[in-house]
Design a protein around this motif. Structure first.
Motif, short mmCIF file in Angstrom:
data_model
loop_
_atom_site.label_atom_id
_atom_site.label_comp_id
_atom_site.label_asym_id
_atom_site.label_seq_id
_atom_site.Cartn_x
_atom_site.Cartn_y
_atom_site.Cartn_z
N GLY A 86 -4.37 3.87 8.14
CA GLY A 86 -5.21 2.93 7.40
C GLY A 86 -6.10 2.11 8.31
N ILE A 145 0.85 -1.20 0.00
CA ILE A 145 0.00 0.00 0.00
C ILE A 145 0.88 1.25 0.00
CG2 ILE A 145 -1.72 1.31 1.34
CD1 ILE A 145 -2.70 -1.50 2.39
N ARG A 190 -7.41 -3.73 8.38
CA ARG A 190 -7.63 -2.78 7.27
C ARG A 190 -8.99 -2.93 6.60
NH1 ARG A 190 -3.17 0.04 7.12
NH2 ARG A 190 -2.13 -0.79 8.92
N GLN A 230 -5.78 1.31 -0.40
CA GLN A 230 -5.88 0.12 0.44
C GLN A 230 -6.89 -0.87 -0.14
OE1 GLN A 230 -4.83 0.78 4.64
NE2 GLN A 230 -7.02 0.61 4.97
#
Lengths: 194, 194
Positions: free
Chosen positions: B55, B40, B104, B86
């Motif tokens: 995130g 990411i 996430r 993401q």
């Protein structure tokens, strides 16, 4: 020494009651569900129907539901009285020996009184709707509406009498989606962890 | 055909990351955690530290936290941009093959894109406090305070980007208390259900 007790909290229509019954059979210990309602009814003098409904559900959904229940001059309601009797009966049963207790805030009531395995059984709306039509038959109200109403009133009851959020994973040791895993697999898992 | 993916959501200090890693090893599939952050970071041009923190966490706790984040003239923030990258990276990894994705909002991002086993790992405050001191060492802030802050900011992040409640058992197929069952038992259960 404290007895080992399994408490099963469950969404209406998730088959949690059946999971509780079969887990108890597998382990050779009693399951208190219908018997629990009968004992609370005898102890309180309230009808089994009243106990069944008012020992887990508020009359209306929403945050402030129970505040608006009919209350006597001292501020307490018949539902509060039922809650007290329910607590007393559940504590007594858990003291008598290992068992499975289905619903009625058993997880909260026994939090310090027994060596509990706290389980929550849930399933998605579609699976639960299929199940309640199969088990309880069609009603005038659409199954999804019935489930939404039950969920709301059960959550409001739990929140009012325990101060915690019904269905929050952190209140339980194990939460299972019975719609994905099936009843038998849930029984295997719970019995294996007991 | 959709790939089978395990998503692990976890409370900070619950050992959920270790559960994910060991489950992946057991099943012989990759676990994306640190690698996920690195990918990411490369894809977004943002630092790994920013990705790790922003995130999954809002800057402040509370319901409206993300609304008050620094936003550009179009109303979007760097955190929104990170959220998009993401999402893209997680979707791509899940398309490549079976894997374990830790944190996430993977459970939410993959809800329709993969055949997911969605897991939530939690533990009580005391067990988590012990664990973070053992794993990350002492800090100036007391461990319980650190955990409360992390919980609040992670819940706020999840709520803002998914509209759902983080930690609600009904978002996951399986929720486990790693403090009660231990890491190894959690791995056994998840690998057995995969």
């Amino acid at each position: 020494m404290k007895n080992r007790v399994i408490t099963i909290s469950r969404e209406f229509g998730s088959g949690g009651r059946t999971v509780g019954k079969r887990t108890a059979e597998r382990l050779g210990i009693p399951c208190y569900d219908q018997t629990l309602i009968e004992q609370i009814s005898r102890e309180s003098g309230l009808s089994p129907e009243f106990v069944r409904e008012k020992g887990e559900y508020t009359t209306h959904g929403g945050w402030l539901a129970s505040v608006f229940a009919d209350r006597g001059p001292d501020g307490s309601s018949t539902q509060d009285f039922l809650g007290m009797v329910q607590r007393k009966v559940i504590l007594k049963l858990a003291e008598e020996g290992p068992c499975v207790i289905v619903g009625r805030c058993g997880d909260y009531i026994l939090r310090e009184a027994a060596d509990c395995l706290k389980v929550f059984i849930h399933a998605d709306m579609e699976k639960r709707a299929e199940r309640i039509v199969a088990v309880y038959g069609e009603r005038e109200e659409a199954p999804v509406e019935r489930l939404r109403d039950k969920d709301r009133r059960r959550a409001a009851y739990y929140r009012f009498y325990t101060g915690a959020e019904w269905g929050d994973a952190r209140n339980y040791h194990l939460s299972l989606d019975s719609g994905v895993f099936g009843i038998d697999r849930c029984v295997d898992l719970i019995a294996g962890l007991y």
